[in-house]
Design a protein around this motif. Structure first.
Motif, PDB file in Angstrom:
ATOM      1  N   PHE A   1      -7.968   2.578   3.587  1.00  0.00           N
ATOM      2  CA  PHE A   1      -9.396   2.809   3.370  1.00  0.00           C
ATOM      3  C   PHE A   1      -9.643   4.096   2.573  1.00  0.00           C
ATOM      4  N   ILE A   2      -8.621   4.941   2.418  1.00  0.00           N
ATOM      5  CA  ILE A   2      -8.754   6.146   1.588  1.00  0.00           C
ATOM      6  C   ILE A   2      -8.462   5.771   0.132  1.00  0.00           C
ATOM      7  N   LYS A   3      -9.300   6.277  -0.759  1.00  0.00           N
ATOM      8  CA  LYS A   3      -9.137   5.952  -2.181  1.00  0.00           C
ATOM      9  C   LYS A   3      -7.879   6.599  -2.767  1.00  0.00           C
ATOM     10  N   ASP A   4      -7.347   5.946  -3.813  1.00  0.00           N
ATOM     11  CA  ASP A   4      -6.276   6.568  -4.593  1.00  0.00           C
ATOM     12  C   ASP A   4      -6.810   7.840  -5.249  1.00  0.00           C
ATOM     13  N   CYS A   5      -5.904   8.768  -5.475  1.00  0.00           N
ATOM     14  CA  CYS A   5      -6.222  10.044  -6.135  1.00  0.00           C
ATOM     15  C   CYS A   5      -6.997  11.015  -5.247  1.00  0.00           C
ATOM     16  N   PHE A   6      -7.227  10.658  -3.984  1.00  0.00           N
ATOM     17  CA  PHE A   6      -7.902  11.586  -3.076  1.00  0.00           C
ATOM     18  C   PHE A   6      -6.913  12.612  -2.534  1.00  0.00           C
ATOM     19  N   ASN A   7      -5.655  12.155  -2.315  1.00  0.00           N
ATOM     20  CA  ASN A   7      -4.639  13.043  -1.769  1.00  0.00           C
ATOM     21  C   ASN A   7      -3.305  12.732  -2.443  1.00  0.00           C
TER      22      ASN A   7
END
Length: 875
Positions: free
Chosen positions: A417-423
């Motif tokens: 559920f976390i977007k790519d490029c967030f971390n």
């Protein structure tokens, strides 16, 4: 119960924990189930309609037991809470693989009727209040209440036990927390009033952790109840309560006050018959867009304003919103994308927020700039000031936009559920996992080509990991020793290769670390937002207020309401007023509007007219017009000029209070007493048919006495409807009383109600005509007409003279009848001296009028009339 030591260690653990919560169902976690034992099991099996079983517990008799699956427990908990029960959740608090002996378990949360946070158990358009009450030696009470789902918390001081009960009923408290030595009679009254869940907390110490919430409360009395409430919440919830807002003190006298009976009689939130929302004032006004706006509207209806400046500020905004139709339409469209910010903030603080909740929060915040722009485009000074108060919280919205995917799942544990490029670290794990899976897909194709087996596949399960599967019919095509055998199935064999095993380790490790990291990132994100909860709550308040005001504008335009004016001369001037709810229910039928004119020379209207003609509707519409005006809405009238009322009292309708064992008449008298005891000159009093629950003479005497008392001693604006036509002569004695009536005409023997209020008293009651409309038998109607003619021709009443007290009246009738002279309501009948007349008078002297119903009195009069006729004929 047997000695504790005779039970198994697990049952001993259960009993020790159960002793902490004797008044709650203990949901005791065992594997994938929440289990209950002993009395809890017996009661739960009955309440939840689930199977009762038993198990060994170390004693001779098996122990009653029942359970519910862990994954579906929420539904069962909801059922118990709805019935007023409490549930304690007991979980394993250590890893079973590291446990020595029995696994450690603790209560991690208590769920009670007042502390529910699950959205399925909350009515989205209603507040869910938990309250605490503290009594003091001077007979005053302090009451604190909070809505755990929104963080709203308030506290007030009340002057009596009755006021405390009224306030608890007004806020519809789901649960009340008291001291353990609380008055039992107080608890009983609460139970009689529908508040079933009572809890106890004696700790009222002001902890340092409460300082922010209590910072504005200067009086010890206020702090005590709020501290009691906070200790109870802290002990039951065992988690962060950072979203609780600073407690604000309020005074009940700062609002228009209505006791619960008056609110019920006026059908503000639900109808008297059926307790339905449809047909209530809330139903009429239900044009809010957001759930938090709907809740605020209900609070405004419960507490109309008495500060003229504040009321007129609301009216001015409603007026602008009516005039700016297109901007209002745009505003309504934007509000449709705003979710429940109050409860979203509550779930963030409570720790039960999910990824989809955060997407809703983001979408809500993204609407605020456009809402602000729409408000500024109206070019109104007050609306511009309000628009500037809107904090879009753009930093929060941007953070959520960067972090959470649009189609977020409800659960956290599966990740993704976390977007790519967030971390960056998460991206690396995902790359390893995705590349690994791509490698496996390529390997499958390569192995098919190498072996020539087109059905060969590479699969995965959690027990065996990745494997190469070949059906038994194709095993002959595999070179001997090509793969290492891993598992034999009925129709296939599964294999592994060193290369596949190595890749499996990399992929699974990347996936596991990816899920763990996502969870950690989500927790961090939640903590970031938790720090901004005060900003979100302030924004929620502003959006809610805007929603309610646009709702008032929408209703006022659609229903053709007008802006009211206010005066300090206690003048009621309503031109072409309508009952707002009845008008809506009638829909296409034409509603007959009515005026209400009361100035300084008229404090009381005595309203007469037949049943079903509209007396009660007329009275209610005056009250509802005043309430609508004082909550800031326009009113259902061509124009209206009103005083600002401090209280409204209503005694409308007849119903026994079966729970308290009180008759209709007793309920009527208690409500009349409450109004008389608390009404002021600035109050509005509605009395409908006072005195009809007892004999005619009693009722008439009480009705007149109440009229005189309110007229002479209180001076409140009063609408008093009655069937006692004798009372209409009071306008000659009471200078500020005026007669009005609801008109009706007789056509071809049938009554036609015109529903129009006219000056002067009604000429007749049309009671028998109403009975005819109800389709009573013709013979009965004919007989009633005969009796009526006899009654009307029997005595000529000179004056009502209802000032006679009950005993005096009975004494006069009996005593004077015995000497051959009957004084009935001022008229003396002088009989002729004869034996027959003496016999008739003796018959009359036997009658105890005060113990008769009106029907019994008519029947007795008919008997005496027949006796008199027979005597006359024999003469």
């Amino acid at each position: 119960m047997p000695d504790m030591k005779t039970y198994t260690p697990m049952i001993q653990q259960y009993l020790k924990i159960k002793a902490e919560v004797p008044d709650a169902f203990l949901f005791f976690r065992l594997g994938d189930f929440y289990e209950m034992f002993f009395d809890d099991a017996l009661k739960a099996s009955r309440e939840l309609e689930i199977t009762l079983t038993a198990r060994d517990g170390g004693v001779e008799e098996k122990i009653p037991m029942c359970g519910v699956p862990y994954h579906s427990a929420a539904g069962y908990i909801e059922q118990l809470i709805d019935k007023g029960f409490k549930v304690a959740i007991c979980e394993q608090t250590e890893d079973p693989t590291h446990a020595k002996g029995i696994v450690k378990r603790e209560i991690v949360q208590m769920i009670t009727p007042g502390t529910v946070m699950d959205s399925r158990s909350l009515e989205e358009k209603e507040n869910h209040y938990l309250a605490a009450v503290t009594g003091f030696d001077d007979d005053t009470y302090s009451m604190a209440h909070l809505d755990l789902s929104t963080g709203e918390s308030k506290v007030t001081i009340l002057s009596s036990k009755d006021e405390a009960i009224h306030e608890l009923v007004t806020i519809q408290a789901r649960e009340v927390v008291l001291a353990s030595d609380a008055d039992e009679s107080f608890v009983k009254v609460l139970s009689d009033r529908g508040i079933r869940s009572i809890s106890y907390m004696d700790d009222t110490t002001v902890e340092s952790t409460f300082s922010t919430i209590l910072s504005e409360l200067k009086q010890d009395k206020l702090q005590l109840s709020m501290a009691r409430l906070l200790h109870y919440v802290q002990n039951t919830q065992k988690r962060s309560l950072d979203h609780l807002q600073q407690a604000s003190a309020y005074q009940v006298d700062a609002f228009l006050r209505m006791d619960p009976n008056s609110k019920r009689n006026l059908e503000l939130t639900e109808t008297i018959r059926g307790n339905s929302k449809k047909g209530s004032l809330v139903w009429l006004l239900d044009e809010t867009i957001t759930a938090m706006g709907a809740r605020m509207m209900r609070r405004w209806i419960d507490r109309p304003l008495i500060n003229q400046k504040q009321i007129e500020e609301r009216h001015s905004i409603v007026e602008v919103l009516i005039d700016r139709y297109f901007e209002r339409a745009e505003l309504r469209e934007r509000l449709k994308e705003v979710y429940d910010l109050e409860r979203l903030a509550g779930r963030v603080a409570f720790g039960n927020v999910n990824p989809r909740d955060l997407v809703q929060l983001k979408k809500s915040l993204q609407q605020v700039p456009a809402i602000k722009e729409t408000l500024l485009s109206m070019n109104d000074q007050k609306i511009t000031e309000d628009a500037k108060k809107l904090d879009p919280c753009s930093d929060i919205a941007d953070r959520l936009e960067a972090a959470i995917i649009e189609q977020a799942p409800l659960v956290i544990k599966d990740g993704n559920f976390i977007k790519d490029c967030f971390n960056e670290e998460l991206d690396q794990y995902r790359d390893a996992s995705r590349n690994g899976k791509k490698w496996i897909a390529e390997l499958e194709q390569k192995e098919r080509e190498k072996t020539g087996i087109r059905s060969l596949k590479i699969g995965y399960n959690r027990v065996f990991g990745y494997y190469i599967e070949v059906t038994k019919s194709n095993l002959h095509a595999l070179p001997e020793g090509m793969y290492d055998r891993k598992q034999t199935l009925t129709n296939a064999e599964r294999f592994i290769t060193p290369e596949l095993k190595e890749k499996e380790s990399l992929i699974l490790q990347a996936e596991e670390r990816s899920i763990d990291l996502e969870y950690s990132l989500f927790q961090g994100l939640r903590e970031e937002i938790k720090q901004e909860i005060p900003r979100l709550q302030k924004l929620a308040q502003e959006i809610s207020r805007l929603d309610v005001l646009q709702c008032f504008a929408t209703i006022s335009e659609e229903r053709h309401y007008s802006k009211p004016a206010f005066n300090h001369e206690r003048i009621i001037h309503i031109s072409e007023g309508r009952h707002p709810v009845v008008e809506k229910v009638m829909d296409s039928q034409e509603y007959v509007p009515n005026d209400c004119q009361m100035d300084e020379s008229c404090e009381m209207l005595l309203i007469t007219g037949p049943n079903m003609s509209g007396k009660s509707t007329y009275m209610r519409q005056v009250a509802l017009t005043s309430i609508l005006a004082q909550i800031g809405c326009f009113v259902p009238a061509a124009n209206a000029n009103l005083p600002i009322f401090d209280r409204i009292f209503t005694r409308i309708g007849a119903a026994d209070d079966l729970v308290s064992g009180q008759s209709t008449f007793m309920v009527e008298m208690l409500e009349a007493r409450h109004a008389i005891a608390h009404a002021t000159q600035n109050s509005l009093v509605l009395f409908d048919e006072i005195g009809r629950g007892t004999s005619t003479y009693d009722g008439m005497a009480l009705a007149q006495a109440i009229i005189e008392y309110v007229h002479d001693r209180i001076g409140a604006k009063t609408l008093f409807s009655t069937h006692y036509h004798e009372l209409t002569s009071l306008d000659q004695e009471l200078s500020k009383l005026a007669n009005v009536h609801v008109s009706a005409v007789e056509q071809n023997g049938h009554v036609v109600f015109l529903h129009k209020i006219k000056e002067g008293p009604a000429d007749k009651s049309y009671g028998i005509h109403v009975a005819q409309l109800a389709d009573l038998p013709k013979a009965l109607i004919g007989r009633a007409n005969e009796i009526l003619v006899g009654l009307e021709s029997g005595y000529q009443r000179i004056e009502p003279a209802v000032e006679l007290k009950n005993k005096e009246l009975a004494s006069t009738i009996n005593e004077e009848a015995s000497i051959g002279q009957l004084s009935l309501f001022g008229e003396e009948l002088q009989p002729k001296k004869s034996k027959k007349a003496d016999a008739l008078y003796r018959e009359m002297a036997k009658i105890n009028v005060m113990e008769m119903t009106p029907m019994e009195a008519m029947n007795e009069l008919y008997r005496l009339q027949k006796l008199a006729k027979s005597m006359n004929e024999s003469k």
